[in-house]
Design a protein around this motif. Sequence first.
Motif, mmCIF file in Angstrom:
data_model
loop_
_atom_site.group_PDB
_atom_site.id
_atom_site.type_symbol
_atom_site.label_atom_id
_atom_site.label_comp_id
_atom_site.label_asym_id
_atom_site.label_seq_id
_atom_site.Cartn_x
_atom_site.Cartn_y
_atom_site.Cartn_z
ATOM 1 N N LEU A 93 0.832 -1.199 0.000
ATOM 2 C CA LEU A 93 0.000 0.000 0.000
ATOM 3 C C LEU A 93 0.869 1.253 0.000
ATOM 4 O O LEU A 93 0.598 2.214 -0.737
ATOM 5 C CB LEU A 93 -0.921 -0.004 1.226
ATOM 6 N N ALA A 94 1.902 1.244 0.832
ATOM 7 C CA ALA A 94 2.779 2.410 0.901
ATOM 8 C C ALA A 94 3.469 2.651 -0.440
ATOM 9 O O ALA A 94 3.583 3.799 -0.893
ATOM 10 C CB ALA A 94 3.820 2.219 1.998
ATOM 11 N N MET A 95 3.911 1.593 -1.104
ATOM 12 C CA MET A 95 4.590 1.765 -2.380
ATOM 13 C C MET A 95 3.659 2.364 -3.425
ATOM 14 O O MET A 95 4.094 3.144 -4.294
ATOM 15 C CB MET A 95 5.165 0.430 -2.868
ATOM 16 N N GLY A 96 2.365 2.037 -3.352
ATOM 17 C CA GLY A 96 1.408 2.645 -4.271
ATOM 18 C C GLY A 96 1.344 4.146 -4.101
ATOM 19 O O GLY A 96 1.262 4.908 -5.084
ATOM 20 N N LEU A 97 1.388 4.622 -2.856
ATOM 21 C CA LEU A 97 1.392 6.064 -2.602
ATOM 22 C C LEU A 97 2.701 6.696 -3.047
ATOM 23 O O LEU A 97 2.712 7.816 -3.579
ATOM 24 C CB LEU A 97 1.160 6.321 -1.115
ATOM 25 N N TYR A 98 3.817 5.990 -2.841
ATOM 26 C CA TYR A 98 5.097 6.520 -3.299
ATOM 27 C C TYR A 98 5.099 6.666 -4.825
ATOM 28 O O TYR A 98 5.683 7.610 -5.353
ATOM 29 C CB TYR A 98 6.250 5.592 -2.889
ATOM 30 N N GLY A 107 6.514 14.546 -13.506
ATOM 31 C CA GLY A 107 5.625 15.185 -14.465
ATOM 32 C C GLY A 107 4.709 14.221 -15.180
ATOM 33 O O GLY A 107 4.176 14.560 -16.249
ATOM 34 N N GLN A 108 4.486 13.035 -14.608
ATOM 35 C CA GLN A 108 3.604 12.037 -15.205
ATOM 36 C C GLN A 108 2.277 12.006 -14.459
ATOM 37 O O GLN A 108 2.237 12.227 -13.245
ATOM 38 C CB GLN A 108 4.254 10.648 -15.165
ATOM 39 N N PRO A 109 1.182 11.712 -15.155
ATOM 40 C CA PRO A 109 -0.118 11.662 -14.472
ATOM 41 C C PRO A 109 -0.233 10.423 -13.585
ATOM 42 O O PRO A 109 0.026 9.306 -14.039
ATOM 43 C CB PRO A 109 -1.125 11.612 -15.627
ATOM 44 N N PRO A 110 -0.593 10.567 -12.313
ATOM 45 C CA PRO A 110 -0.768 9.396 -11.447
ATOM 46 C C PRO A 110 -2.074 8.682 -11.749
ATOM 47 O O PRO A 110 -3.101 9.315 -12.019
ATOM 48 C CB PRO A 110 -0.775 10.004 -10.036
ATOM 49 N N THR A 111 -2.039 7.364 -11.720
ATOM 50 C CA THR A 111 -3.238 6.553 -11.933
ATOM 51 C C THR A 111 -3.291 5.462 -10.873
ATOM 52 O O THR A 111 -2.248 5.013 -10.371
ATOM 53 C CB THR A 111 -3.244 5.903 -13.324
ATOM 54 N N LEU A 112 -4.501 5.036 -10.540
ATOM 55 C CA LEU A 112 -4.660 3.977 -9.548
ATOM 56 C C LEU A 112 -4.061 2.669 -10.035
ATOM 57 O O LEU A 112 -3.436 1.929 -9.265
ATOM 58 C CB LEU A 112 -6.141 3.788 -9.212
ATOM 59 N N GLY A 113 -4.242 2.371 -11.328
ATOM 60 C CA GLY A 113 -3.700 1.123 -11.863
ATOM 61 C C GLY A 113 -2.188 1.065 -11.753
ATOM 62 O O GLY A 113 -1.618 0.034 -11.352
ATOM 63 N N ALA A 114 -1.512 2.159 -12.107
ATOM 64 C CA ALA A 114 -0.053 2.180 -12.026
ATOM 65 C C ALA A 114 0.417 2.069 -10.580
ATOM 66 O O ALA A 114 1.398 1.373 -10.279
ATOM 67 C CB ALA A 114 0.492 3.460 -12.661
ATOM 68 N N SER A 115 -0.281 2.736 -9.666
ATOM 69 C CA SER A 115 0.133 2.685 -8.262
ATOM 70 C C SER A 115 -0.114 1.308 -7.653
ATOM 71 O O SER A 115 0.623 0.878 -6.766
ATOM 72 C CB SER A 115 -0.613 3.752 -7.457
ATOM 73 N N ALA A 116 -1.154 0.620 -8.125
ATOM 74 C CA ALA A 116 -1.498 -0.683 -7.555
ATOM 75 C C ALA A 116 -0.600 -1.804 -8.067
ATOM 76 O O ALA A 116 -0.571 -2.887 -7.473
ATOM 77 C CB ALA A 116 -2.955 -1.020 -7.853
ATOM 78 N N THR A 117 0.131 -1.565 -9.145
ATOM 79 C CA THR A 117 0.981 -2.617 -9.726
ATOM 80 C C THR A 117 2.460 -2.236 -9.738
ATOM 81 O O THR A 117 3.264 -2.977 -10.300
ATOM 82 C CB THR A 117 0.531 -2.933 -11.158
ATOM 83 N N CYS A 118 2.812 -1.100 -9.141
ATOM 84 C CA CYS A 118 4.202 -0.641 -9.215
ATOM 85 C C CYS A 118 5.160 -1.567 -8.486
ATOM 86 O O CYS A 118 6.374 -1.518 -8.718
ATOM 87 C CB CYS A 118 4.313 0.778 -8.663
ATOM 88 N N TRP A 119 4.631 -2.412 -7.589
ATOM 89 C CA TRP A 119 5.501 -3.294 -6.812
ATOM 90 C C TRP A 119 5.971 -4.508 -7.606
ATOM 91 O O TRP A 119 6.936 -5.176 -7.213
ATOM 92 C CB TRP A 119 4.765 -3.784 -5.560
ATOM 93 N N GLU A 120 5.324 -4.822 -8.730
ATOM 94 C CA GLU A 120 5.637 -6.053 -9.452
ATOM 95 C C GLU A 120 7.098 -6.157 -9.885
ATOM 96 O O GLU A 120 7.720 -7.220 -9.717
ATOM 97 C CB GLU A 120 4.702 -6.196 -10.651
ATOM 98 N N PRO A 121 7.717 -5.084 -10.446
ATOM 99 C CA PRO A 121 9.132 -5.232 -10.825
ATOM 100 C C PRO A 121 10.073 -5.382 -9.631
ATOM 101 O O PRO A 121 11.220 -5.783 -9.803
ATOM 102 C CB PRO A 121 9.429 -3.925 -11.584
ATOM 103 N N HIS A 122 9.590 -5.068 -8.442
ATOM 104 C CA HIS A 122 10.443 -5.096 -7.251
ATOM 105 C C HIS A 122 9.978 -6.153 -6.254
ATOM 106 O O HIS A 122 10.260 -6.048 -5.060
ATOM 107 C CB HIS A 122 10.425 -3.720 -6.579
ATOM 108 N N LEU A 123 9.286 -7.156 -6.737
ATOM 109 C CA LEU A 123 8.664 -8.123 -5.834
ATOM 110 C C LEU A 123 9.692 -8.855 -4.983
ATOM 111 O O LEU A 123 9.482 -9.056 -3.779
ATOM 112 C CB LEU A 123 7.836 -9.127 -6.651
ATOM 113 N N ARG A 124 10.817 -9.241 -5.565
ATOM 114 C CA ARG A 124 11.807 -10.004 -4.796
ATOM 115 C C ARG A 124 12.386 -9.170 -3.658
ATOM 116 O O ARG A 124 12.463 -9.627 -2.508
ATOM 117 C CB ARG A 124 12.923 -10.484 -5.722
ATOM 118 N N SER A 125 12.784 -7.933 -3.955
ATOM 119 C CA SER A 125 13.344 -7.070 -2.913
ATOM 120 C C SER A 125 12.296 -6.738 -1.859
ATOM 121 O O SER A 125 12.577 -6.748 -0.650
ATOM 122 C CB SER A 125 13.887 -5.776 -3.533
ATOM 123 N N LEU A 126 11.077 -6.470 -2.313
ATOM 124 C CA LEU A 126 10.019 -6.114 -1.375
ATOM 125 C C LEU A 126 9.672 -7.299 -0.484
ATOM 126 O O LEU A 126 9.424 -7.133 0.719
ATOM 127 C CB LEU A 126 8.790 -5.636 -2.141
#
Length: 278
Positions: A93-98, A107-126
């Motif tokens: 949840l925190a990463m979605g807000l980050y 300068g990019q538009p924030p979207t719920l979809g992008a925030s909800a899936t941003c953790w996928e490339p970092h799943l192992r570290s997270l």
Amino acid sequence: MTEPEPPAEPAAYQPYVPPPSTVPQALMQPLGLLDPLRWLRAGWADFRAAPGIGLFYGACFWGMALVLGLVFRNRPEYVMSIASGCLLLGPFLAMGLYEVSRRREAGQPPTLGASATCWEPHLRSLALLVLVLIVLELLWGRASLVVFAVFFYTGMPSTTGVIRAIFNPENMEFVMVYALVGGLFALLVYATAVVSIPMILDRGTDAISAVITSIRVVAANPVTLLWWGFLITLLVAVALLPWGAGLLVVGPVLGHASWHAYRGAVRWQEPPAAAGAD
């Protein structure tokens, strides 16, 4: 008969010089007591820029608070253990807000979809970081149970019993020990996580490097980071009254502000080769 050759003179001592770094280096920035207030102001601006996304995550935080409150009313000795379950969801949840704050910064538009899936490339570290936090939280919960068992050897008290014990002058020793144990674990968890998750999102680094950098941030600016931790605790405590509804706003604002805390506390120095290539 030839004369023996004289022994060779010992080579002059040459100190070891490490090769230049080929990866970006994290530089700790000096912070002042006003910086946390600036982070909160920037977090509020991010929330106002994307209120729908913020309220979605705020509702998730509120739901977790309601679950913890239910556990506290029925089995208070297990609050710390149940809180470890919330740590499974909290970093995502925190990463979605980050991600929302990162996109606004870029300068990019924030979207719920992008925030909800941003953790996928970092799943192992997270996942590794979550494991570290859960271990710390479980140790915290176990230590709390030990404190309860030592001072309430006749059985675990009810919620009413815990409240009476805290406000009973005769139990000051219990309160002091419980607060000391909880404070030490809270400080360790805080130092581990204060900038590690936004760093993983920003730099794609591994969990161990992120944790080390997070601890370095606290060590470099202990007064400011303790002040920041106090502000977080105070705002969360206020948001929990009544019924935790304040987390709808306070939760996402603090999440956005934590991104700005990371950006203000850490600067990245590119290696000379990379800087020359640019």
